[in-house]
Each structure stands twice: as structure tokens, then as C-alpha cells.
Design an enzyme around this catalytic site. Sequence first.
Site, PDB file in Angstrom:
ATOM      1  CE  LYS A  87      22.508 162.593  12.433  1.00 18.18           C
ATOM      2  NZ  LYS A  87      23.002 161.905  13.634  1.00 18.18           N
ATOM      3  NE  ARG A 113      22.717 159.177   8.952  1.00 15.46           N
ATOM      4  CZ  ARG A 113      23.779 159.343   9.739  1.00 15.46           C
ATOM      5  NH1 ARG A 113      24.264 158.319  10.427  1.00 15.46           N
ATOM      6  NH2 ARG A 113      24.359 160.524   9.845  1.00 15.46           N
ATOM      7  CD  GLU A 142      22.425 154.411  18.269  1.00 11.92           C
ATOM      8  OE1 GLU A 142      23.361 155.186  17.998  1.00 11.92           O
ATOM      9  OE2 GLU A 142      21.453 154.220  17.515  1.00 11.92           O
TER      10      GLU A 142
END
Length: 433
Positions: free
Chosen positions: A233, A129, A276
Site C-alpha cells: 500500500k 500490512r 483489482e
Amino acid sequence: RRRPPAFAIRHSPFGRAPATAIANMSNLLPPPPKEGLDFESLPWNLNCPDEHFYIHLTTTDEWNGTHYDAQSDSGEAVSAIKAYARTPLPLYPSTTSLNYGTTIWEGLKCFRVESGKAAVFRPDMNWKRFVNGAREMCLPAPSRDLFMRCVQTACQTNAHLIPPCGDGVKLYVRPMLLGSGQQLGLYPSPQFSMLFFVSPTGNYFKGKAVGGLKLHLETNRSRAARGGLGSVKCSGNYAVTLKPLMDAKKEGFDDNLYLELDTYVEGKIEEAILQELSAANIFLVLKTGEIVTPSLDRKTILPGVTRDSILVLAREYADALGGAMKESTGDESVQVTVSERDVKVGDLNDAVEVFITGTAAEVVPVASLATGSKDCDNFSVTLKHGKTLPGGPVTAKLLSILREVMVGKRTCDASKGWLKDPFASPEEFRAYI
């Protein structure tokens, strides 16, 4: 300047450990937790900064052998260690990341297992990620060897802050990568910094909720949209949720559940697709026996490590979840299925349990979901199984399975290689399993 604990010095942060030490590291246990520190009561925050050491690497191009040479186990990954409280970052007003937000980060956990050893949970997922985020933000991505060695060094150097074996307590490890060069124009930074810092923490929601979470369905503001950075992220992904989060708390909610706002039409809220929370993924347990979470296909949702772990374990242990699913649904003939797909607001009407997942939160039940005073539509759902912790039968069973895997009580083919011992040799720690 305060030096790292003697254990950390012996085992390589200020130079390579002797070959015999490296060869035997897989048999070593970490030193005991710091005496006099009540790890269980630590809040989810930066704790004990005077005790921390962090790693700080810089480059003006790609990362190279001066940062880490895996063959000789040498470089800044094992030597560029700073005392957290006494070594602030040298940032200028024109620092690229301060002006243009070019910062990504990760969150990993290191904890003690029942054998007394330490374990880092699924660092490979975080590296993948991290690499994706670096590419999206025009930052140089670290090699797997470099990333893993920095994680290992951070855990070894701060070994005294790894809590005793217990539910939800951990040494949180945060890798960061940012544009640290100076400039005014909108360009990739002329310099980059990669940092790995830590903090011992308790459970993320300790003291925040007596039972499950009360979530607000956010219909006015968007967390992420198609074509954006919702799956990266980066710091901006969290900054955009702060004002809506403060507004939700004023109305008595714990957090917001965001929608794919382009699918929301006033008066048809049940057709809108769920996304989310501010910093967690969401799962529904439906009357049909389906355990479902929103799909990643739209690239608006962060691919959470705990999210993936729950999906893997739910599929692997579907039979073991059967009794919990029957108890939750009241249907003796129900079969457990696991899926990732578009989940609509209307699906909440068929949910017997709802829970969220995250590195910090692990698995936390949801008690209710509703619109607020500033939303045009009215919608609300109360989950009877979400009133108390650890949640309904399925939520509690999944949390139990996850924690058993984390402490080494339970294993399966799908979870092999999830636990990496930071006190093993560098070769063992980064080995593919």
C-alpha cells in the site's frame, strides 16, 4: 495553537493519564459528536480540517522508547500532537519521498457502535500490512505497540469527530510513513516521519452512483505486475491508476478493473486473469454458488482488510447466505462455497452478482463491466442484480452481516477481536484476542 479537546487532554495525549483513569477507561464512552455538524452528508474527502489534530513522529534510525514506551505509556505517541490546519509538514525540495516516492499509508475506520462505545475495525490487519510496506520501501517498521498507541491517540484526540452510529459514516484514520530526509542520491532516506491524521467521512460512493458501478475492463495499461509492488500500500500504487481512471470516466465508467496484463492476448480476452480496481478488490457470485475473489498468490493485489473480512464472514455464515444464494441463482439445490483463485474474464459470463470491497467503499455492487473504445477486444456483461443499491441478494446479505459485526450486533469465533475500543486502556486496546 488550538489545543485538543479537554477529554483528549485528560486521557493522555499531552501526558500520561492518571493510573486510575487508565484503569477505568474501558468503562468510558467517547464524548458526543460535534454539535452542528451533519456527519451523514459529509463527502468522501478531507472534511473539517480546522477541527483535526494529527500525530507526527520522526527518527533517523529505528523507532524506540522515546517514541513509545508501553510499560509507562509514555513517549511521542501520546504527546507529539499537532493542529492539522496550523502545523504544515516541514518538507524541502530534496525530501526523499517527494523525489523517489518512498511513502506508504494505511486506512482504518473508527465509528460508534450501538452501545455508544467507539470501535476501530481490525487495526492489527493494517499494522501487518504497514510493516510489510515499510520493509519493501526501506522504511523503519513500527512495533505493534507503537502503531496501536498512535491509532488510539489519534481517535481519542479527535473523539468529537467520530460520527453518530450509522451506515457508512466513520472517522477515517490514515497512518503514513515516509522518507522525510533531504538528499539527491537514490538511497534510503536519512530521516523518516510517521504520521496519523484523520477525517470524518460519509460513505465513499455517496452521490457517485444511483445503482451499481459501471466498470471498464482495462486492456492497455497495467496497475501492477509480478515482481512489483502491487501488494504494497504505497503511494505509487495509486498514482499509476489516476490517468486511466480519468480516461475511463470520460467514457462514462466509474472505475477500471485491471487485468494481469501478461495473461491478456488480443482476441482471447476471456482467458485473461482479473486483478483489482484502482482502490478496491472485486468479488464474483457465480451460478454454481461460488463466491470468489482473485488470489493473492501473484502478489499483484493489495490484501484488503474488507476483502479478508468478507471472505471470513462468507465462510462463517455460509448457511445464512443459502437463502440469498438460492434467490440470486434461481437454483434451489445450490450450495454456497467461498474461494480465492485465479478468476478469468470469462468467469464474468457465469456471474449472477459482482461486488467490490474496500475500507472506504465497504461493499458496493457492480451493474456492468465492458471494454471501451480504445480496447481491441469487445466484451460486456450486465448484472441484473447490480442496477440498484445495495445490490443483489448475496451482496446485500454480506453487507448486512459485515455491518452487524461492525456495530456489535453479530459476533462469531472468527470475528473475535475485530473491534478495538480506543477508549479502553492501552493494554486492552493492543491486547491479542
